[in-house]
Scaffold this motif. Structure first.
Motif, PDB file in Angstrom:
ATOM      1  N   UNK A  40      68.061  26.996  11.040  1.00  0.00           N
ATOM      2  CA  UNK A  40      68.152  28.011   9.993  1.00  0.00           C
ATOM      3  C   UNK A  40      69.060  29.120  10.492  1.00  0.00           C
ATOM      4  N   UNK A  41      70.153  29.357   9.777  1.00  0.00           N
ATOM      5  CA  UNK A  41      71.057  30.460  10.104  1.00  0.00           C
ATOM      6  C   UNK A  41      71.887  30.802   8.873  1.00  0.00           C
ATOM      7  N   UNK A  42      72.686  31.840   8.985  1.00  0.00           N
ATOM      8  CA  UNK A  42      73.536  32.276   7.878  1.00  0.00           C
ATOM      9  C   UNK A  42      74.457  31.150   7.415  1.00  0.00           C
ATOM     10  N   UNK A  43      74.663  31.068   6.132  1.00  0.00           N
ATOM     11  CA  UNK A  43      75.507  30.013   5.573  1.00  0.00           C
ATOM     12  C   UNK A  43      76.914  30.059   6.177  1.00  0.00           C
ATOM     13  N   UNK A  44      77.475  31.262   6.314  1.00  0.00           N
ATOM     14  CA  UNK A  44      78.839  31.356   6.841  1.00  0.00           C
ATOM     15  C   UNK A  44      78.907  30.995   8.318  1.00  0.00           C
ATOM     16  N   UNK A  45      77.790  31.033   9.001  1.00  0.00           N
ATOM     17  CA  UNK A  45      77.723  30.790  10.447  1.00  0.00           C
ATOM     18  C   UNK A  45      77.283  29.356  10.779  1.00  0.00           C
ATOM     19  N   UNK A  46      76.897  28.596   9.770  1.00  0.00           N
ATOM     20  CA  UNK A  46      76.285  27.288   9.992  1.00  0.00           C
ATOM     21  C   UNK A  46      77.232  26.298  10.668  1.00  0.00           C
ATOM     22  N   UNK A  47      78.482  26.236  10.257  1.00  0.00           N
ATOM     23  CA  UNK A  47      79.417  25.258  10.817  1.00  0.00           C
ATOM     24  C   UNK A  47      79.489  25.389  12.341  1.00  0.00           C
ATOM     25  N   UNK A  48      79.650  26.607  12.831  1.00  0.00           N
ATOM     26  CA  UNK A  48      79.758  26.821  14.277  1.00  0.00           C
ATOM     27  C   UNK A  48      78.425  26.565  14.975  1.00  0.00           C
ATOM     28  N   UNK A  49      77.335  26.924  14.329  1.00  0.00           N
ATOM     29  CA  UNK A  49      76.016  26.688  14.926  1.00  0.00           C
ATOM     30  C   UNK A  49      75.768  25.195  15.116  1.00  0.00           C
ATOM     31  N   UNK A  50      76.045  24.415  14.075  1.00  0.00           N
ATOM     32  CA  UNK A  50      75.873  22.961  14.167  1.00  0.00           C
ATOM     33  C   UNK A  50      76.771  22.400  15.264  1.00  0.00           C
ATOM     34  N   UNK A  51      78.004  22.866  15.336  1.00  0.00           N
ATOM     35  CA  UNK A  51      78.949  22.413  16.352  1.00  0.00           C
ATOM     36  C   UNK A  51      78.410  22.688  17.759  1.00  0.00           C
ATOM     37  N   UNK A  52      77.857  23.870  17.965  1.00  0.00           N
ATOM     38  CA  UNK A  52      77.293  24.200  19.279  1.00  0.00           C
ATOM     39  C   UNK A  52      76.120  23.307  19.639  1.00  0.00           C
ATOM     40  N   UNK A  53      75.280  22.991  18.676  1.00  0.00           N
ATOM     41  CA  UNK A  53      74.155  22.094  18.957  1.00  0.00           C
ATOM     42  C   UNK A  53      74.642  20.679  19.232  1.00  0.00           C
ATOM     43  N   UNK A  54      75.672  20.235  18.511  1.00  0.00           N
ATOM     44  CA  UNK A  54      76.241  18.916  18.784  1.00  0.00           C
ATOM     45  C   UNK A  54      76.772  18.851  20.218  1.00  0.00           C
ATOM     46  N   UNK A  55      77.396  19.935  20.674  1.00  0.00           N
ATOM     47  CA  UNK A  55      77.913  19.981  22.051  1.00  0.00           C
ATOM     48  C   UNK A  55      76.786  19.837  23.066  1.00  0.00           C
ATOM     49  N   UNK A  56      75.566  20.199  22.667  1.00  0.00           N
ATOM     50  CA  UNK A  56      74.401  20.077  23.541  1.00  0.00           C
ATOM     51  C   UNK A  56      73.675  18.751  23.346  1.00  0.00           C
ATOM     52  N   UNK A  57      74.203  17.891  22.481  1.00  0.00           N
ATOM     53  CA  UNK A  57      73.602  16.594  22.235  1.00  0.00           C
ATOM     54  C   UNK A  57      72.403  16.629  21.300  1.00  0.00           C
ATOM     55  N   UNK A  58      72.314  17.671  20.480  1.00  0.00           N
ATOM     56  CA  UNK A  58      71.181  17.828  19.560  1.00  0.00           C
ATOM     57  C   UNK A  58      71.684  17.694  18.123  1.00  0.00           C
ATOM     58  N   UNK A  59      71.104  16.739  17.392  1.00  0.00           N
ATOM     59  CA  UNK A  59      71.421  16.581  15.976  1.00  0.00           C
ATOM     60  C   UNK A  59      70.433  17.421  15.179  1.00  0.00           C
ATOM     61  N   UNK A 100      86.306  31.160  15.996  1.00  0.00           N
ATOM     62  CA  UNK A 100      85.212  30.843  16.922  1.00  0.00           C
ATOM     63  C   UNK A 100      84.898  29.350  16.924  1.00  0.00           C
ATOM     64  N   UNK A 101      85.011  28.698  15.773  1.00  0.00           N
ATOM     65  CA  UNK A 101      84.812  27.238  15.722  1.00  0.00           C
ATOM     66  C   UNK A 101      85.891  26.533  16.542  1.00  0.00           C
ATOM     67  N   UNK A 102      87.123  26.982  16.413  1.00  0.00           N
ATOM     68  CA  UNK A 102      88.221  26.395  17.180  1.00  0.00           C
ATOM     69  C   UNK A 102      87.977  26.565  18.689  1.00  0.00           C
ATOM     70  N   UNK A 103      87.582  27.769  19.093  1.00  0.00           N
ATOM     71  CA  UNK A 103      87.294  28.016  20.512  1.00  0.00           C
ATOM     72  C   UNK A 103      86.146  27.135  20.987  1.00  0.00           C
ATOM     73  N   UNK A 104      85.117  26.977  20.178  1.00  0.00           N
ATOM     74  CA  UNK A 104      83.984  26.135  20.523  1.00  0.00           C
ATOM     75  C   UNK A 104      84.430  24.682  20.694  1.00  0.00           C
ATOM     76  N   UNK A 105      85.258  24.195  19.791  1.00  0.00           N
ATOM     77  CA  UNK A 105      85.743  22.825  19.899  1.00  0.00           C
ATOM     78  C   UNK A 105      86.587  22.625  21.153  1.00  0.00           C
ATOM     79  N   UNK A 106      87.362  23.624  21.522  1.00  0.00           N
ATOM     80  CA  UNK A 106      88.257  23.501  22.673  1.00  0.00           C
ATOM     81  C   UNK A 106      87.562  23.721  24.003  1.00  0.00           C
ATOM     82  N   UNK A 107      86.590  24.626  24.034  1.00  0.00           N
ATOM     83  CA  UNK A 107      85.969  25.002  25.307  1.00  0.00           C
ATOM     84  C   UNK A 107      84.550  24.516  25.485  1.00  0.00           C
TER      85      UNK A 107
END
Length: 109
Positions: A40-59, A100-107
């Motif tokens: 559960x997070x802000x709609x505008x922030x969801x894409x990056x949040x999901x991406x960060x969890x995917x990077x941690x191996x969490x669906x 921030x999504x781009x930075x998350x994907x790259x780093x």
């Protein structure tokens, strides 16, 4: 307040950013044996949040909240196209999240 039992709500309070939140929460979820949490997070922030969890191996199952939109149906009107300071704020918010999504994907964070 919506009927979710308190025992089923896990709050992570040590993180300083979205990447840390995903990292610390992923560790908590693994300890507790949870496989697919609801995020559960802000709609505008969801894409990056999901991406960060995917990077941690969490669906996660995304549950966006706090949409910034009007629910009132309105006809298109020329006045909608006039410049407003609030529109600039919205644009900055979207651009910041995209960067921030781009930075998350790259780093990874």
């Amino acid at each position: 307040g919506l009927g979710v039992p308190e025992k089923d709500i896990i709050l992570e309070s040590e993180s300083m950013n979205t990447g840390q939140n995903a990292q610390y929460t992923a560790a908590l979820l693994r300890e507790m044996g949870y496989k697919r949490p609801i995020l559960v997070t802000s709609a505008f922030h969801m894409k990056r949040s999901v991406l960060n969890f995917q990077k941690q191996g969490v669906e996660v199952t995304p549950f966006p909240v706090g949409y910034r939109a009007s629910r009132e149906p309105r006809e298109l009107h020329y006045i909608w196209f006039r410049p407003e300071a609030s529109a600039l704020d919205d644009s900055v918010c979207v651009l910041r999240e995209d960067i921030r999504c781009l930075v998350t994907e790259l780093t990874g964070f």
